[in-house]
Design a protein around this motif. Structure first.
Motif, PDB file in Angstrom:
ATOM      1  N   TRP A 264     -53.356 -22.905  20.719  1.00 51.18           N
ATOM      2  CA  TRP A 264     -52.134 -23.666  20.971  1.00 51.18           C
ATOM      3  C   TRP A 264     -51.097 -23.568  19.846  1.00 51.18           C
ATOM      4  N   PRO A 265     -51.447 -23.709  18.572  1.00 48.51           N
ATOM      5  CA  PRO A 265     -50.411 -23.584  17.529  1.00 48.51           C
ATOM      6  C   PRO A 265     -49.703 -22.227  17.542  1.00 48.51           C
ATOM      7  N   PHE A 266     -50.448 -21.174  17.859  1.00 47.87           N
ATOM      8  CA  PHE A 266     -49.839 -19.843  17.909  1.00 47.87           C
ATOM      9  C   PHE A 266     -48.892 -19.706  19.100  1.00 47.87           C
TER      10      PHE A 266
ATOM     11  N   ASN B 271     -47.392 -22.306  20.641  1.00 48.33           N
ATOM     12  CA  ASN B 271     -46.301 -23.250  20.447  1.00 48.33           C
ATOM     13  C   ASN B 271     -45.252 -22.722  19.471  1.00 48.33           C
ATOM     14  N   GLN B 272     -45.646 -21.934  18.488  1.00 54.14           N
ATOM     15  CA  GLN B 272     -44.679 -21.408  17.520  1.00 54.14           C
ATOM     16  C   GLN B 272     -43.717 -20.412  18.155  1.00 54.14           C
ATOM     17  N   MET B 273     -44.013 -19.930  19.357  1.00 54.73           N
ATOM     18  CA  MET B 273     -43.111 -19.003  20.048  1.00 54.73           C
ATOM     19  C   MET B 273     -41.967 -19.719  20.762  1.00 54.73           C
ATOM     20  N   ASN B 274     -42.035 -21.037  20.891  1.00 53.18           N
ATOM     21  CA  ASN B 274     -40.947 -21.795  21.490  1.00 53.18           C
ATOM     22  C   ASN B 274     -39.729 -21.751  20.582  1.00 53.18           C
TER      23      ASN B 274
ATOM     24  N   ASP C 159     -36.747 -22.825  18.187  1.00 52.41           N
ATOM     25  CA  ASP C 159     -36.635 -23.937  17.254  1.00 52.41           C
ATOM     26  C   ASP C 159     -35.367 -24.750  17.529  1.00 52.41           C
TER      27      ASP C 159
END
Length: 195
Positions: free
Chosen positions: A32-34, A36-39, A41
Motif C-alpha cells: 500500500w505505501p508504494f 499510495n505514493q503514486m497518487n 501530491d
C-alpha cells in the motif's frame, strides 16, 4: 477414508487457506505505501483548477496560462473575428465536432458551441495542436482576420502547417481535430475557473 483422516484433511485445508489469506492481506498492507505514493501530491491537485481574471485582457489580446502542465489560450476576440467564425459553413470544416468539454460530445463546431455561457467575445481553448502536440502561434495562418496590416485571431502550427480559424477550428493541414475547449465556468462577468 476414516472420520479422523477426513477431519485432518479439513483442518489442513483450513490452515492452508487461512495462511494464504493472512499472507495476501500482509502483502497488500506492505504494498500500500508504494501504491499510495503514486497518487498526485498536493501541488498537482492544486493545479486541478485555475481562476483567470478576464478584465485586464484587452479586445484583440490573447494570454496563455498554464493548466495541468499544458498551455491554455484565453483570447478576447474582436467583433471581426467573431463574425468571420460565424460565417463559416459547417461543410467547410475538417472536424465538425465542437470538442467542448462543457457540451455533449456530438455537438457541432459552430462558433456558439466553441464558447461558454454565450460570452462569445472570450475564447478559451487548449493551446496544443491536435496533430503532434506542438503549440500553435496566435494571430497567424490563412484564417486570421486581417485589419490594416495586422492579423487578428487564427492560429498556425509551423511544425507541420496546421491552420486554425478564429474559433480554433482546424481548417487546413494535418491536424485531425479542432483545438479542445477545456471545462470552465464563469464565476463572474470578468472571471472564469478552468477545471
Amino acid at each position: 477414508m476414516s472420520t479422523a483422516e477426513h477431519a485432518e484433511t479439513n483442518r489442513r485445508d483450513f490452515l492452508y487457506i487461512a495462511t494464504g489469506a493472512v499472507g495476501a492481506v500482509g502483502a497488500a498492507l506492505t504494498a500500500w505505501p508504494f501504491i499510495n505514493q503514486m497518487n498526485p501530491d498536493a501541488s498537482v491537485l492544486a493545479l486541478a483548477s485555475v481562476e483567470v481574471d478576464l478584465a485586464p485582457i484587452a479586445e484583440g489580446q490573447e494570454i496563455t496560462i498554464k493548466w495541468r502542465g499544458n498551455p491554455v489560450f484565453v483570447r478576447h476576440r474582436l467583433a471581426a473575428e467573431i463574425e468571420a467564425a460565424k460565417a463559416v459553413p459547417m461543410s467547410d470544416l475538417i472536424d465538425p465536432l465542437a470538442r467542448n468539454a462543457n457540451l455533449p460530445d456530438g455537438d457541432q463546431a459552430t462558433d456558439v458551441n466553441r464558447v461558454v455561457g454565450g460570452k462569445e467575445q472570450f475564447l478559451v481553448m487548449m493551446g496544443v495542436c491536435t496533430h503532434l502536440g506542438c503549440v500553435p502561434l496566435p494571430n497567424q495562418g490563412d484564417y486570421a482576420v486581417v485589419e490594416g496590416s495586422e492579423k487578428h485571431g487564427g492560429w498556425f502550427c509551423p511544425c507541420h502547417g496546421s491552420h486554425y480559424d478564429t474559433a480554433g477550428r482546424i481548417r487546413k493541414g494535418p491536424a485531425p481535430q479542432n483545438l479542445a475547449i477545456p471545462q470552465y465556468s464563469y464565476l463572474s462577468d470578468a472571471k472564469i475557473r478552468i477545471g
